[in-house]
Design an enzyme around this catalytic site. Structure first.
Site, PDB file in Angstrom:
ATOM      1  N   ASN A   1       0.868  -1.182   0.000  1.00  0.00           N
ATOM      2  CA  ASN A   1       0.000   0.000   0.000  1.00  0.00           C
ATOM      3  C   ASN A   1       0.903   1.229   0.000  1.00  0.00           C
ATOM      4  O   ASN A   1       1.485   1.578   1.019  1.00  0.00           O
ATOM      5  CB  ASN A   1      -0.897  -0.026   1.250  1.00  0.00           C
ATOM      6  CG  ASN A   1      -1.771   1.216   1.347  1.00  0.00           C
ATOM      7  OD1 ASN A   1      -1.791   2.041   0.432  1.00  0.00           O
ATOM      8  ND2 ASN A   1      -2.493   1.350   2.444  1.00  0.00           N
TER       9      ASN A   1
ATOM     10  N   LYS B   1       0.100   4.223  -0.320  1.00  0.00           N
ATOM     11  CA  LYS B   1      -0.557   5.418   0.248  1.00  0.00           C
ATOM     12  C   LYS B   1      -0.342   6.624  -0.693  1.00  0.00           C
ATOM     13  O   LYS B   1      -0.368   6.424  -1.904  1.00  0.00           O
ATOM     14  CB  LYS B   1      -0.065   5.651   1.671  1.00  0.00           C
ATOM     15  CG  LYS B   1      -0.251   4.383   2.526  1.00  0.00           C
ATOM     16  CD  LYS B   1      -0.069   4.583   3.982  1.00  0.00           C
ATOM     17  CE  LYS B   1      -0.304   3.255   4.706  1.00  0.00           C
ATOM     18  NZ  LYS B   1      -0.202   3.356   6.145  1.00  0.00           N
TER      19      LYS B   1
ATOM     20  N   HIS C   1      -9.619   1.105   4.709  1.00  0.00           N
ATOM     21  CA  HIS C   1      -8.369   1.379   5.428  1.00  0.00           C
ATOM     22  C   HIS C   1      -8.629   2.399   6.539  1.00  0.00           C
ATOM     23  O   HIS C   1      -9.416   3.331   6.356  1.00  0.00           O
ATOM     24  CB  HIS C   1      -7.306   1.901   4.459  1.00  0.00           C
ATOM     25  CG  HIS C   1      -5.939   1.900   5.052  1.00  0.00           C
ATOM     26  ND1 HIS C   1      -5.527   2.857   5.949  1.00  0.00           N
ATOM     27  CD2 HIS C   1      -4.912   1.021   4.926  1.00  0.00           C
ATOM     28  CE1 HIS C   1      -4.285   2.576   6.327  1.00  0.00           C
ATOM     29  NE2 HIS C   1      -3.894   1.472   5.725  1.00  0.00           N
TER      30      HIS C   1
ATOM     31  N   GLU D   1      -7.025   4.847   7.513  1.00  0.00           N
ATOM     32  CA  GLU D   1      -6.772   6.243   7.136  1.00  0.00           C
ATOM     33  C   GLU D   1      -7.950   6.825   6.362  1.00  0.00           C
ATOM     34  O   GLU D   1      -8.192   8.031   6.395  1.00  0.00           O
ATOM     35  CB  GLU D   1      -5.453   6.336   6.346  1.00  0.00           C
ATOM     36  CG  GLU D   1      -4.259   6.141   7.268  1.00  0.00           C
ATOM     37  CD  GLU D   1      -3.026   5.552   6.599  1.00  0.00           C
ATOM     38  OE1 GLU D   1      -2.955   5.549   5.358  1.00  0.00           O
ATOM     39  OE2 GLU D   1      -2.139   5.082   7.338  1.00  0.00           O
TER      40      GLU D   1
ATOM     41  N   GLU E   1      -5.514  -4.689  10.532  1.00  0.00           N
ATOM     42  CA  GLU E   1      -4.543  -3.614  10.721  1.00  0.00           C
ATOM     43  C   GLU E   1      -4.891  -2.822  11.981  1.00  0.00           C
ATOM     44  O   GLU E   1      -5.710  -1.902  11.925  1.00  0.00           O
ATOM     45  CB  GLU E   1      -4.562  -2.658   9.518  1.00  0.00           C
ATOM     46  CG  GLU E   1      -4.075  -3.266   8.225  1.00  0.00           C
ATOM     47  CD  GLU E   1      -3.409  -2.218   7.321  1.00  0.00           C
ATOM     48  OE1 GLU E   1      -2.374  -2.548   6.754  1.00  0.00           O
ATOM     49  OE2 GLU E   1      -3.907  -1.088   7.205  1.00  0.00           O
TER      50      GLU E   1
ATOM     51  N   GLY F   1       2.276   2.778  10.833  1.00  0.00           N
ATOM     52  CA  GLY F   1       2.970   4.012  10.437  1.00  0.00           C
ATOM     53  C   GLY F   1       3.920   4.599  11.457  1.00  0.00           C
ATOM     54  O   GLY F   1       4.233   4.001  12.497  1.00  0.00           O
TER      55      GLY F   1
ATOM     56  N   SER G   1       3.346  -1.711  10.364  1.00  0.00           N
ATOM     57  CA  SER G   1       4.796  -1.732  10.592  1.00  0.00           C
ATOM     58  C   SER G   1       5.457  -3.051  10.201  1.00  0.00           C
ATOM     59  O   SER G   1       6.386  -3.517  10.866  1.00  0.00           O
ATOM     60  CB  SER G   1       5.109  -1.403  12.057  1.00  0.00           C
ATOM     61  OG  SER G   1       4.598  -0.125  12.393  1.00  0.00           O
TER      62      SER G   1
HETATM   63  P1  13P Z   1       3.011   0.746   7.680  1.00  0.00           P
HETATM   64  O1  13P Z   1       3.546  -0.568   7.163  1.00  0.00           O
HETATM   65  O2  13P Z   1       3.747   1.918   7.135  1.00  0.00           O
HETATM   66  O3  13P Z   1       2.876   0.749   9.166  1.00  0.00           O
HETATM   67  O4  13P Z   1       1.533   0.888   7.088  1.00  0.00           O
HETATM   68  C1  13P Z   1       0.644  -0.155   7.265  1.00  0.00           C
HETATM   69  C2  13P Z   1      -0.578   0.089   6.459  1.00  0.00           C
HETATM   70  O5  13P Z   1      -1.395   0.929   6.821  1.00  0.00           O
HETATM   71  C3  13P Z   1      -0.761  -0.681   5.236  1.00  0.00           C
HETATM   72  O6  13P Z   1      -2.028  -0.528   4.709  1.00  0.00           O
END
Ligand code: 13P
Length: 254
Positions: free
Chosen positions: A10, A12, A96, A98, A166, A172, A214
């Site tokens: 992902n 982002k 997600h 976010e 997640e 993150g 992570s």
């Molecule tokens: P990170 O691997 O940067 O923590 O992000 C995880 C994530 O939200 C994947 O969709």
């Protein structure tokens, strides 16, 4: 039953240019050419999809990070499933945290899941609690999130559904903690129990569950070996071809 591994990147809202996106894609593509046991999907920002779709190979799959629940019409700023299909997009990440943070509700997500599955797009449905509490009320929240996000999704549509757990607190730069494989396994069992309640045991066990939060080349083996997941949803490490290829390699050799 052994499930084929799935590693999803992902990206982002990264990177900032098509040139860099192309470099990351090419780097990963080169590094996974010989891998056969693992599906590898990259989900870049949608603006890079047309160019990246020209680079697709047998070992690479393209996905997106969101899609409209509607087919066409007056939906300013939205992208339809039909638009993506012409660029060979196979996966969509939905729900997600976010995007939930931006206001997407379980109801909106369930509509998107329904539209995508009906259009034969594979869905990676993200679920996860914001934080944990000693009373374990987060489990109830997780149960509701799964039930509501799958509202009106009949069993017949589930062959293209993947669930990604997640936990928001482990995602993150702002992560406040890390889950360990044993803790992940408990949650995977819980998610299957919830799915079994909505559908049945066989269906619950056939669905692929991924972990995200992570993930890197050091912790991914433990998640897949002892955490009970069939793959990973990788954020930051998916933008680094070397790290991402290493994660895919670990999955491939399990
Ligand atoms: P990170 O691997 O940067 O923590 O992000 C995880 C994530 O939200 C994947 O969709």
């Amino acid at each position: 039953m052994k499930q084929k591994k799935l590693i999803v990147g992902n990206w982002k809202m990264n990177p900032q240019t098509g040139a860099v996106a192309g470099k990351i894609f090419d780097g990963i593509k080169k590094g996974i050419v010989t891998f056969k046991n693992t599906d590898v999907a990259m989900c870049p920002p949608v603006i890079f999809i047309p160019e990246l779709s020209k680079k697709l190979s047998a070992a690479t799959i393209l996905g997106v990070q969101n899609v409209s629940a509607s087919k066409e019409g007056a939906f300013t700023g939205e992208i339809s499933i039909g638009m993506l299909a012409q660029f060979k997009v196979k996966y969509v990440i939905l729900g997600h945290s976010e995007r939930r943070e931006m206001g997407e509700t379980d109801f909106m997500i369930s509509k998107k899941v329904e539209s995508a599955l009906n259009a034969k797009l594979s869905v990676i449905l993200c679920v996860g609690e914001k934080e944990r509490d000693e009373e374990c009320t987060y489990l109830e929240m997780l149960r509701l999130q799964i039930e509501n996000s799958l509202l009106n999704i009949p069993k017949g549509l589930l062959s293209k559904l993947v669930i990604a757990y997640e936990p928001v607190w482990a995602i993150g730069e702002k992560a406040t903690g890390r889950i360990d494989p044993a803790g992940l396994l408990e949650i995977v069992i819980f998610i299957r129990k919830v799915l079994s309640g909505i559908y049945d045991q066989e269906t619950a066990h056939s669905l692929k569950i991924l972990y995200g939060g992570s993930v890197d080349e050091k912790n991914s083996e433990g998640f897949m070996k002892e955490g009970g997941v069939a793959g990973l949803l990788v954020g930051r490490a998916s933008l680094n071809p070397k790290k991402f290829i290493e994660i895919v390699k670990i999955a491939e050799n399990l």
